[in-house]
Design an enzyme around this catalytic site. Structure first.
Site, PDB file in Angstrom:
ATOM      1  N   GLY A  76      72.463  65.281  32.441  1.00 57.30           N
ATOM      2  CA  GLY A  76      71.871  64.335  33.389  1.00 57.30           C
ATOM      3  C   GLY A  76      70.811  63.540  32.640  1.00 57.30           C
ATOM      4  O   GLY A  76      69.646  63.486  33.032  1.00 57.30           O
ATOM      5  N   GLU A  99      76.056  62.117  31.583  1.00 51.80           N
ATOM      6  CA  GLU A  99      75.535  61.369  32.718  1.00 51.80           C
ATOM      7  C   GLU A  99      76.683  60.984  33.642  1.00 51.80           C
ATOM      8  O   GLU A  99      77.717  60.515  33.188  1.00 51.80           O
ATOM      9  CB  GLU A  99      74.788  60.127  32.176  1.00 51.80           C
ATOM     10  CG  GLU A  99      74.297  59.139  33.197  1.00 51.80           C
ATOM     11  CD  GLU A  99      73.459  59.755  34.326  1.00 51.80           C
ATOM     12  OE1 GLU A  99      72.478  60.446  34.046  1.00 51.80           O
ATOM     13  OE2 GLU A  99      73.813  59.527  35.496  1.00 51.80           O
ATOM     14  N   VAL A 133      78.310  67.377  34.815  1.00 53.14           N
ATOM     15  CA  VAL A 133      77.958  68.620  34.125  1.00 53.14           C
ATOM     16  C   VAL A 133      78.284  69.861  34.957  1.00 53.14           C
ATOM     17  O   VAL A 133      78.342  70.966  34.433  1.00 53.14           O
ATOM     18  CB  VAL A 133      76.461  68.659  33.729  1.00 53.14           C
ATOM     19  CG1 VAL A 133      76.102  67.497  32.829  1.00 53.14           C
ATOM     20  CG2 VAL A 133      75.547  68.704  34.934  1.00 53.14           C
ATOM     21  N   ASP A 155      67.908  65.808  39.585  1.00 52.93           N
ATOM     22  CA  ASP A 155      67.803  65.374  40.989  1.00 52.93           C
ATOM     23  C   ASP A 155      67.385  66.560  41.845  1.00 52.93           C
ATOM     24  O   ASP A 155      67.992  67.632  41.763  1.00 52.93           O
ATOM     25  CB  ASP A 155      69.155  64.829  41.473  1.00 52.93           C
ATOM     26  CG  ASP A 155      69.498  63.510  40.806  1.00 52.93           C
ATOM     27  OD1 ASP A 155      68.556  62.789  40.399  1.00 52.93           O
ATOM     28  OD2 ASP A 155      70.702  63.201  40.677  1.00 52.93           O
ATOM     29  N   GLU A 231      62.746  58.519  30.923  1.00 51.23           N
ATOM     30  CA  GLU A 231      62.316  57.470  31.852  1.00 51.23           C
ATOM     31  C   GLU A 231      61.641  58.087  33.073  1.00 51.23           C
ATOM     32  O   GLU A 231      60.635  57.590  33.566  1.00 51.23           O
ATOM     33  CB  GLU A 231      63.514  56.609  32.269  1.00 51.23           C
ATOM     34  CG  GLU A 231      63.969  55.614  31.211  1.00 51.23           C
ATOM     35  CD  GLU A 231      64.523  56.220  29.925  1.00 51.23           C
ATOM     36  OE1 GLU A 231      64.898  57.415  29.915  1.00 51.23           O
ATOM     37  OE2 GLU A 231      64.582  55.502  28.911  1.00 51.23           O
TER      38      GLU A 231
HETATM   39  C1  LIG Z   1      66.283  62.026  38.167  1.00 50.02           C
HETATM   40  S1  LIG Z   1      67.378  61.533  36.950  1.00 50.02           S
HETATM   41  C2  LIG Z   1      66.617  62.095  35.439  1.00 50.02           C
HETATM   42  C3  LIG Z   1      67.206  61.455  34.230  1.00 50.02           C
HETATM   43  C4  LIG Z   1      66.584  61.880  32.884  1.00 50.02           C
HETATM   44  N1  LIG Z   1      66.823  63.268  32.586  1.00 50.02           N
HETATM   45  C5  LIG Z   1      65.110  61.564  32.862  1.00 50.02           C
HETATM   46  O1  LIG Z   1      64.315  62.512  32.786  1.00 50.02           O
HETATM   47  O2  LIG Z   1      64.785  60.380  32.916  1.00 50.02           O
HETATM   48  C6  LIG Z   1      68.748  62.649  37.099  1.00 50.02           C
HETATM   49  C7  LIG Z   1      69.980  62.160  36.396  1.00 50.02           C
HETATM   50  O3  LIG Z   1      70.992  63.147  36.427  1.00 50.02           O
HETATM   51  C8  LIG Z   1      72.238  62.508  36.714  1.00 50.02           C
HETATM   52  N2  LIG Z   1      73.110  63.528  37.319  1.00 50.02           N
HETATM   53  C9  LIG Z   1      72.948  64.107  38.533  1.00 50.02           C
HETATM   54  N3  LIG Z   1      73.919  65.014  38.765  1.00 50.02           N
HETATM   55  C10 LIG Z   1      74.723  65.000  37.668  1.00 50.02           C
HETATM   56  C11 LIG Z   1      75.907  65.711  37.304  1.00 50.02           C
HETATM   57  N4  LIG Z   1      76.443  66.607  38.121  1.00 50.02           N
HETATM   58  N5  LIG Z   1      76.470  65.444  36.117  1.00 50.02           N
HETATM   59  C12 LIG Z   1      75.925  64.536  35.270  1.00 50.02           C
HETATM   60  N6  LIG Z   1      74.802  63.830  35.563  1.00 50.02           N
HETATM   61  C13 LIG Z   1      74.204  64.062  36.740  1.00 50.02           C
HETATM   62  C14 LIG Z   1      71.861  61.381  37.640  1.00 50.02           C
HETATM   63  O4  LIG Z   1      72.837  60.364  37.684  1.00 50.02           O
HETATM   64  C15 LIG Z   1      70.543  60.912  37.035  1.00 50.02           C
HETATM   65  O5  LIG Z   1      70.717  59.922  36.059  1.00 50.02           O
END
Ligand SMILES: C[S@@+](CC[C@H](N)C(=O)[O-])C[C@H]1O[C@@H](n2cnc3c(N)ncnc32)[C@H](O)[C@@H]1O
EC number: 2.1.1.33
Length: 254
Positions: A76, A99, A133, A155, A231
């Site tokens: 993610g 992602e 993931v 998330d 970010e």
């Molecule tokens: C809140 S953001 C944090 C992103 C990054 N780790 C940061 O700290 O900036 C969570 C990310 O996880 C991704 N994500 C959520 N569930 C996921 C999954 N099952 N598989 C892959 N990515 C996922 C979302 O699309 C999002 O970009």
């Protein structure tokens, strides 16, 4: 290709993507079927050219051999801040961002291409895959392949009925324990106390992980990047939010 960095404003996508819906994702049947050569062309082994030389015995080469395997996984990874920072710090370590959101994956991919053009020889060790993931991890990585797994500001899925969409659950920890080598580390950080406590509870309860004491965690050179270079981490910083960190070591089966 101009080497111009992509602009984030053209790659925005709503924050949540349902991890249970059918995303039509491509994934290999097993790790041996995964072709990493397009992700890390600078790490393709020279042995391939001898395989293909006229004098070499005829042998089926399905996909190019690689000099190295992916070791760090950012699950993610969002817009990839951690990958870009760690890339130059550990240039010989292959790292992969994972992602689920299409536009976000595209942004990171384009940024990697642009940085490789701008800085020849650099950023060769990072790549990104669009994937869920929660679904296909053991299709990509062999048992014990990874040395570090990052779950940075995942998330929160606040509502109880959405907790099953959280990326740390008992069932998923079994998969993470499979792909992470003994001695490897899981890094978790969140600004949401409830989610932090949820991750700690599940990891504490799991027999294949042990928490790394805070004093030891602080000595890890990667920690400052985990706290500030993604970010989301930057956003929490701007809003003067609190960050809760917990790191776990993969231990042997008792
Ligand atoms: C809140 S953001 C944090 C992103 C990054 N780790 C940061 O700290 O900036 C969570 C990310 O996880 C991704 N994500 C959520 N569930 C996921 C999954 N099952 N598989 C892959 N990515 C996922 C979302 O699309 C999002 O970009």
């Amino acid at each position: 290709m101009s080497g111009k960095l992509p602009q984030k404003k053209f790659f925005r996508q709503r924050a949540h993507s349902n991890p249970f819906s059918d995303h039509h994702l491509d994934y290999p049947k097993s790790p041996t079927e995964m072709d990493w050569s397009t992700h890390y062309p600078a790490f393709v082994s020279e042995e391939n050219s001898s395989e293909l030389s006229l004098n070499a015995p005829i042998k089926q080469v399905d996909r190019p051999l690689m000099k190295k395997k992916v070791e760090f996984a950012d699950l993610g990874c969002g817009y990839g801040g951690l990958l870009f920072s760690l890339s130059t710090l550990y240039p010989e370590t292959l790292m992969l961002g994972m992602e689920i959101r299409v536009k976000v994956e595209e942004y990171v991919r384009e940024k990697i291409i642009a940085l490789r053009l701008q800085h020849p020889g650099q950023y060769q060790n990072i790549s990104i895959i669009r994937m869920n993931v929660m679904k296909f991890l053991p299709n990509f990585f062999e048992k014990g392949q990874l040395s570090k797994m990052f779950f940075l500001f995942p998330d929160p899925h606040f509502k109880t009925r959405k907790h099953k969409a959280r990326v740390i659950t008992n069932q998923l920890l079994a998969e993470y324990a499979y792909v992470l080598r003994v001695g490897g580390i899981i890094y978790t950080i969140s600004d949401v106390k409830d989610l932090h406590e949820w991750m700690v509870k599940h990891l504490d309860e799991h027999p294949l992980f042990e928490r790394i004491p805070d004093e030891e965690v602080e000595k890890d050179p990667i920690i400052p990047f985990v706290r500030t270079d993604t970010e989301e981490g930057k956003k929490v910083e701007r809003n003067k939010g609190e960050k809760f960190l917990a790191c776990y070591r993969r231990i042997m089966n008792q």
